[in-house]
Design a protein around this motif. Structure first.
Motif, PDB file in Angstrom:
ATOM      1  N   LEU A  17       0.825  -1.205   0.000  1.00  0.00           N
ATOM      2  CA  LEU A  17       0.000   0.000   0.000  1.00  0.00           C
ATOM      3  C   LEU A  17       0.860   1.256   0.000  1.00  0.00           C
ATOM      4  O   LEU A  17       0.560   2.243  -0.685  1.00  0.00           O
ATOM      5  N   THR A  18       1.953   1.244   0.750  1.00  0.00           N
ATOM      6  CA  THR A  18       2.816   2.419   0.802  1.00  0.00           C
ATOM      7  C   THR A  18       3.430   2.706  -0.555  1.00  0.00           C
ATOM      8  O   THR A  18       3.439   3.839  -1.038  1.00  0.00           O
ATOM      9  N   MET A  19       3.910   1.668  -1.225  1.00  0.00           N
ATOM     10  CA  MET A  19       4.569   1.867  -2.511  1.00  0.00           C
ATOM     11  C   MET A  19       3.573   2.217  -3.597  1.00  0.00           C
ATOM     12  O   MET A  19       3.883   2.928  -4.539  1.00  0.00           O
ATOM     13  N   ALA A  20       2.347   1.726  -3.494  1.00  0.00           N
ATOM     14  CA  ALA A  20       1.353   1.989  -4.525  1.00  0.00           C
ATOM     15  C   ALA A  20       0.792   3.387  -4.423  1.00  0.00           C
ATOM     16  O   ALA A  20       0.470   4.012  -5.427  1.00  0.00           O
ATOM     17  N   ASN A  21       0.662   3.934  -3.197  1.00  0.00           N
ATOM     18  CA  ASN A  21      -0.035   5.200  -3.012  1.00  0.00           C
ATOM     19  C   ASN A  21       0.904   6.383  -2.830  1.00  0.00           C
ATOM     20  O   ASN A  21       0.454   7.516  -2.809  1.00  0.00           O
ATOM     21  N   LYS A  22       2.188   6.142  -2.659  1.00  0.00           N
ATOM     22  CA  LYS A  22       3.099   7.251  -2.389  1.00  0.00           C
ATOM     23  C   LYS A  22       3.229   8.141  -3.610  1.00  0.00           C
ATOM     24  O   LYS A  22       3.504   7.681  -4.705  1.00  0.00           O
ATOM     25  N   THR A  23       3.028   9.440  -3.420  1.00  0.00           N
ATOM     26  CA  THR A  23       3.223  10.425  -4.478  1.00  0.00           C
ATOM     27  C   THR A  23       4.398  11.312  -4.088  1.00  0.00           C
ATOM     28  O   THR A  23       4.316  12.028  -3.084  1.00  0.00           O
ATOM     29  N   PRO A  24       5.503  11.281  -4.808  1.00  0.00           N
ATOM     30  CA  PRO A  24       6.680  12.064  -4.407  1.00  0.00           C
ATOM     31  C   PRO A  24       6.362  13.547  -4.376  1.00  0.00           C
ATOM     32  O   PRO A  24       5.586  14.055  -5.180  1.00  0.00           O
ATOM     33  N   GLU A  25       6.959  14.226  -3.428  1.00  0.00           N
ATOM     34  CA  GLU A  25       6.822  15.684  -3.381  1.00  0.00           C
ATOM     35  C   GLU A  25       7.539  16.287  -4.581  1.00  0.00           C
ATOM     36  O   GLU A  25       8.494  15.726  -5.116  1.00  0.00           O
ATOM     37  N   VAL A  26       7.076  17.461  -4.995  1.00  0.00           N
ATOM     38  CA  VAL A  26       7.655  18.102  -6.179  1.00  0.00           C
ATOM     39  C   VAL A  26       9.149  18.308  -6.002  1.00  0.00           C
ATOM     40  O   VAL A  26       9.945  18.120  -6.915  1.00  0.00           O
ATOM     41  N   GLY A  27       9.542  18.686  -4.765  1.00  0.00           N
ATOM     42  CA  GLY A  27      10.961  18.945  -4.535  1.00  0.00           C
ATOM     43  C   GLY A  27      11.814  17.706  -4.606  1.00  0.00           C
ATOM     44  O   GLY A  27      13.030  17.791  -4.730  1.00  0.00           O
ATOM     45  N   ASP A  28      11.215  16.514  -4.506  1.00  0.00           N
ATOM     46  CA  ASP A  28      11.979  15.265  -4.520  1.00  0.00           C
ATOM     47  C   ASP A  28      12.227  14.737  -5.930  1.00  0.00           C
ATOM     48  O   ASP A  28      12.966  13.777  -6.107  1.00  0.00           O
ATOM     49  N   ILE A  29      11.584  15.328  -6.938  1.00  0.00           N
ATOM     50  CA  ILE A  29      11.656  14.796  -8.295  1.00  0.00           C
ATOM     51  C   ILE A  29      12.843  15.412  -9.020  1.00  0.00           C
ATOM     52  O   ILE A  29      13.028  16.631  -9.025  1.00  0.00           O
ATOM     53  N   HIS A  30      13.627  14.539  -9.636  1.00  0.00           N
ATOM     54  CA  HIS A  30      14.766  15.018 -10.433  1.00  0.00           C
ATOM     55  C   HIS A  30      14.398  14.946 -11.909  1.00  0.00           C
ATOM     56  O   HIS A  30      14.048  13.887 -12.418  1.00  0.00           O
ATOM     57  N   PHE A  31      14.451  16.082 -12.591  1.00  0.00           N
ATOM     58  CA  PHE A  31      14.134  16.156 -14.017  1.00  0.00           C
ATOM     59  C   PHE A  31      15.416  16.409 -14.811  1.00  0.00           C
ATOM     60  O   PHE A  31      15.917  17.541 -14.843  1.00  0.00           O
ATOM     61  N   PRO A  32      15.984  15.384 -15.446  1.00  0.00           N
ATOM     62  CA  PRO A  32      17.139  15.632 -16.319  1.00  0.00           C
ATOM     63  C   PRO A  32      16.750  16.587 -17.436  1.00  0.00           C
ATOM     64  O   PRO A  32      15.665  16.468 -18.028  1.00  0.00           O
ATOM     65  N   PHE A  33      17.611  17.539 -17.740  1.00  0.00           N
ATOM     66  CA  PHE A  33      17.303  18.556 -18.757  1.00  0.00           C
ATOM     67  C   PHE A  33      18.606  18.922 -19.459  1.00  0.00           C
ATOM     68  O   PHE A  33      19.665  18.953 -18.815  1.00  0.00           O
ATOM     69  N   PRO A  34      18.561  19.183 -20.770  1.00  0.00           N
ATOM     70  CA  PRO A  34      19.811  19.465 -21.500  1.00  0.00           C
ATOM     71  C   PRO A  34      20.441  20.805 -21.132  1.00  0.00           C
ATOM     72  O   PRO A  34      21.598  21.045 -21.444  1.00  0.00           O
ATOM     73  N   PHE A  35      19.689  21.681 -20.491  1.00  0.00           N
ATOM     74  CA  PHE A  35      20.216  22.965 -20.030  1.00  0.00           C
ATOM     75  C   PHE A  35      19.395  23.385 -18.817  1.00  0.00           C
ATOM     76  O   PHE A  35      18.442  22.704 -18.426  1.00  0.00           O
ATOM     77  N   THR A  36      19.755  24.497 -18.221  1.00  0.00           N
ATOM     78  CA  THR A  36      19.002  24.970 -17.061  1.00  0.00           C
ATOM     79  C   THR A  36      17.612  25.406 -17.511  1.00  0.00           C
ATOM     80  O   THR A  36      17.472  26.325 -18.314  1.00  0.00           O
ATOM     81  N   PRO A  37      16.563  24.738 -17.044  1.00  0.00           N
ATOM     82  CA  PRO A  37      15.221  25.059 -17.537  1.00  0.00           C
ATOM     83  C   PRO A  37      14.709  26.377 -16.981  1.00  0.00           C
ATOM     84  O   PRO A  37      15.129  26.833 -15.909  1.00  0.00           O
ATOM     85  N   TYR A  38      13.775  26.993 -17.738  1.00  0.00           N
ATOM     86  CA  TYR A  38      13.071  28.165 -17.227  1.00  0.00           C
ATOM     87  C   TYR A  38      12.200  27.738 -16.050  1.00  0.00           C
ATOM     88  O   TYR A  38      11.839  26.565 -15.906  1.00  0.00           O
TER      89      TYR A  38
END
Length: 930
Positions: A17-38
């Motif tokens: 249940l914990t793994m199925a329902n957990k929604t990561p906080e926005v600050g915890d998400i890493h978004f690879p990007f080719p340059f510094t995004p706006y």
């Protein structure tokens, strides 16, 4: 329900249940990007991630120039990366815990028994012995562990296969080249033997073979024959399990190619399994099929060649004596199962667009169309035109499964119109007569060789065609071009009323089961393809002009039925083009119309258009409820994202598409980001009056008045004096643009405009657009370098035309965009009136709001406006002014439908003096950097 020892089961349940329902906080998400995004790109990706994680429907608006495609790629693929990682961790935990459960169960039968006894009675039949429950529970536990182990093995095998392919790619390419050379040598030797073996009877045999190709095979229903899809059951790789994936759709192949190139440049470019899907017309590498030109003919020929392959096998098993010698029917040399598997693996190794896929298919001597389909199950990102995804039959034929998947529909501002267009169909009186004549002559020629079931269906189709012509007021036995109709005008009918009017319901053909049988017959028997081959062989439609053979009455009639455009082309064509772009069989269009008539009575209308002669008249099916085909998409998918540069007004999507498709309002998320440009780099003005204080309201009644056209010219003269570079002016229609241009020419305003700007007009023909844009661009560039009185160019364009979508007027190409009037659709159109009435009847009316039908008209207008004015600002350092010439733009309900990044900066100028002063100041301050 699984029963387990105390403690262990609680840990397992809590973990799952914990793994199925957990929604990561926005600050915890890493978004690879080719340059510094706006910052707006970060917000876009974070919101997109949350929509996919929560399984919602997202409406995303991000202006062109803000990096929307890259934000979609990095946001969606970041979510997929995390989803796959969580799934792997969850499976590993379940596998470990499940194995522990089995081991504990062996050692502690009493504990297991007591746990099962505590299970509520509703979960098992009353009085069931404990040993039965224990047995069932152990079996379920073993099955769960087995499934997880099998999934892990399959994933490891797939990853190992892809690693091995990457490692051996160069060796395989070399081996393929050697194999192709050997096959080519063998083919040439075989061809030589056949030529040497050919005798005087070869030509007669070829003619006989052609005759056999034209005769309908014995028809078998789907219950009788299960290999109509063109893929062997023992070779069917489409049954492979589909991994969780993202389907990315856009409008055109060029937009899809651009998206694929963005993926290649992104941080996900080397590790993403991407496959590009396209039509046979775009992916076919068999030149004998490609030269047919028509999409429908290419499709039919391809399916026919696959069917011939299967018929060869069945015929080889039968040892019946043949009355005469028959050549084997043609099969496609590029459809080879082993080669297709190799091509599939190559497709998944690295990201490729359509052109690269076709090149790879030619090198591998394998069909890219089927190879890409085979790659769908293991792909993580599937790129395809949204016509392929939004049409259920096409989706099924392509092997696309939406259950639990993610769909991203980009460039979706015209999504409703696209769905409506895909599921609408139109046939002309000329096509009806032509199909009837061709089919009648076909039946007369081959009637004795056709089975009874084929004859029955052909006679039913002939009956339908005759009734359709009759309902238009024509006679099926006469030339449609010379038939004048006694009644003219447009008439709308419900589907049931149309069938009753046509007297089709008398034969009970359109009961739900029977209409599907007729439609399936046309599709499976390929009667339209046979008919096309028959008319090409005997119709002499495009007979050479030097030696006109004597035509039989039937041949003359067929030739007279051809549209005039084929006899006298409206535009010059390259030599041989007329032969390549052969028209498809008229029966193909009629098949689409018949399929449309299976729609529910309340969701569509049939438009009877009687226009003087029978050939110009038509029957058109209009889909009124686009939510019906879209409902299946939103129901099956985990999440759907509808994205575009200008999505305003979004009420159409919410009400006509999502609410009617059964989507709860809570599931819909809207996101609109601003532009990357500084606020001072855009000047949107609503101008309510001209230099001579003429009130600007370009209604149908007033816009053609001489004083209104004159005032428009004066406004442009003033704007061209203060705006450097290029000015793009949009008119509501081609006809109004022509009228205004002629008035300016006569009054001398055109000459005044030409002093400051060279004037260009948008061409009506698509093949001339690129040349006009090139000359427009060169003129602006030259004026900027040379200087003088001429400061650039003025481009007169049309809303909804070639320049209003997909063209970037960046930097000096579009320093000012002018919108003349409000481009409302033709309110007198029967189709629009029926759509308005339908919405008024079906959608709830909100107190204080305009009726849904009127709101539709306003939304159509403002969507067109937003598309046009969005052509100017294309990057962070760009700047432009936007001038809306009509006082109606100042109304709050209209302003509310502009994109937020424009609406927040609009200035309303009731008189022209302050407007031109603001324009002069804006461009003077920025003319230096330009």
């Amino acid at each position: 329900m699984l029963c387990a020892p105390h403690g262990v089961s609680d840990v397992l349940l809590t973990t799952v249940l914990t793994m199925a329902n957990k929604t990561p906080e926005v600050g915890d998400i890493h978004f690879p990007f080719p340059f510094t995004p706006y910052s707006i790109q970060k917000d876009f990706m974070a919101e997109l991630y949350q929509v996919l994680e929560a399984g919602k429907i997202g409406i995303f608006e991000s202006p062109t120039g803000t990096g929307k495609s890259l934000s979609l790629i990095c946001g969606a693929l970041s979510w997929l990366r995390d989803f796959e990682e969580k799934k792997r961790q969850q499976e590993a935990r379940l596998l470990e815990t499940g194995t522990l459960l089995l081991n504990v169960g062996k050692d502690q039968p009493s504990s297991l028994s007591s746990s099962c006894q505590e299970t509520p009675d509703i979960l098992r039949p009353a009085g069931e012995p404990d040993w039965v429950a224990q047995f069932v529970q152990k079996k379920e536990e073993r099955d769960l562990v087995d499934r997880l182990q099998e999934e892990r093995v399959r994933r490891r095998k797939r990853e190992e296969r892809l690693r091995q392919i990457r490692h051996n790619a160069q060796l395989k390419h070399a081996a393929k080249r050697v194999r192709q050379e050997e096959e080519e040598t063998e083919r040439l030797l075989r061809l030589s033997r056949e030529m040497l073996a050919g005798g005087p009877g070869a030509e007669q045999l070829e003619q006989l073979t052609g005759e056999e190709e034209l005769v309908l095979a014995e028809y078998e229903s789907d219950e009788e024959k299960g290999t109509a899809s063109g893929v062997d059951k023992d070779e069917d790789d489409l049954e492979e399990e589909h991994v969780t994936k993202i389907y990315y759709c856009s409008r055109t192949h060029s937009q899809l190619a651009q998206f694929v190139h963005e993926v290649q440049k992104s941080p996900f470019g080397k590790d993403t399994r991407l496959v590009s899907l396209g039509s046979r017309q775009n992916l076919c590498v068999n030149e004998d099929v490609r030269h047919l030109g028509s999409v429908q003919l290419i499709n039919d020929r391809c399916v026919e060649m696959q069917r011939n392959k299967h018929e060869r096998k069945s015929e080889a098993e039968e040892e019946k004596p043949k009355k005469r010698r028959q050549e084997p029917r043609a099969t496609c040399p590029f459809y080879n199962y082993e080669q297709l598997q190799l091509l599939r693996d190559e497709v998944l190794v690295e990201v490729k667009d359509i052109e690269q896929l076709v090149t790879l298919g030619k090198e591998a001597h394998a069909c890219p169309y089927y190879g890409s389909r085979f790659a769908i199950p293991a792909a993580q990102l599937v790129v395809l035109p949204y016509q392929m995804l939004l049409h259920a039959a096409t989706r099924q034929a392509a092997g696309i499964r939406l259950q639990g998947q993610v769909v991203v529909i980009d460039e979706a501002h015209n999504l409703i119109d696209t769905i409506t267009g895909i599921h609408s169909a139109e046939v002309s009186g000329s096509q009806l007569c032509q199909a009837h004549s061709q089919l009648l002559q076909y039946m007369e020629r081959y009637g004795r060789r056709l089975k009874a079931k084929n004859l029955m269906y052909i006679k039913q189709i002939l009956y339908l065609l005759e009734k359709f012509v009759t309902v238009l007021g024509g006679n099926i036995k006469q030339n449609p071009h010379s038939q004048r109709l006694s009644r003219t005008g447009t008439e709308l009918k419900t589907i049931n009323d149309f069938l009753f009017l046509s007297q089709i319901d008398n034969i009970n053909l359109f009961k739900p089961g029977l209409v599907l049988q007729v439609q399936r017959y046309c599709e499976k028997s390929m009667v339209s393809r046979k008919l096309f081959g028959f008319t090409e062989k005997y119709g002499a439609v495009l007979a050479p002009s030097r030696e006109q053979p004597r035509l039989a009455g039937f041949q003359q009639f067929l030739q007279s039925l051809q549209p005039e455009v084929t006899k006298t082309p409206a535009a010059p064509v390259e030599e041989g083009e007329a032969r390549v772009l052969r028209p498809s069989s008229p029966l193909m269009h009629i098949e689409g119309f018949l399929a449309a008539l299976t729609t529910a009575n309340q969701d569509g209308r049939v438009i009877l258009s009687r226009q003087g002669s029978l050939s110009q008249s038509s029957l058109k099916f209009l889909l009124l409820n686009p939510a019906v085909p879209f409902a299946q998409v939103v129901k099956e998918c985990r999440a759907v994202v509808i994205a575009g540069g200008t999505m305003q007004p979004v009420s159409d999507f919410r009400e006509q598409l999502l609410a009617c498709a059964g989507v709860d309002a809570e599931r819909v998320v809207e996101f609109s980001c601003g532009h990357v440009i500084p606020p001072d780099n855009i000047l949107p003005l609503v101008v309510c009056s001209g230099p001579s204080n003429q009130q600007l309201e370009f209604t149908y009644q007033q816009r053609e008045l001489p004083q209104m056209m004159t005032e428009t010219g004066r406004i442009l003269c003033n704007l061209c004096n203060v705006v450097p570079g290029g000015v793009v002016c949009f008119f509501p229609s081609y006809e109004y643009q022509r009228q205004v241009h002629a008035h300016w020419d006569k009054s001398g305003l055109l000459a005044r405009l030409a002093v400051r700007k060279k004037i260009f007009q948008e061409p009506k023909r698509a093949n001339q657009v690129e040349q006009v844009l090139l000359e427009y661009s060169k003129c602006i560039q030259c004026c900027g370098q040379v200087g003088g009185t001429m400061t650039g160019a003025l481009l007169l364009s049309v809303v909804g035309g070639k320049m209003s979508e997909g063209i970037n007027f960046s930097d000096n190409l579009g320093r000012c965009v002018v919108m003349v009037g409000m481009p409302y659709p033709n309110i007198k159109s029967p189709e629009l009136q029926e759509k308005m009435a339908y919405l008024d009847q079906t959608l709830p009316r909100t107190p204080g709001q305009v009726p849904p039908g009127k709101a539709l008209v306003e939304n159509l207008c403002m969507k067109a406006v937003n598309q046009s004015i969005g052509r100017a600002i294309r990057h962070q350092k760009d700047f432009a002014s936007i001038v809306l010439l009509d006082q109606r733009y100042a109304r709050p309900p209209i302003l509310a439908k502009l994109p937020a990044w424009i609406r927040d900066r609009v200035e309303i100028k009731t008189t022209f003096g302050p407007a031109i002063a603001a324009m002069r100041k804006f461009h003077r301050e920025r003319s230096g950097p330009s």
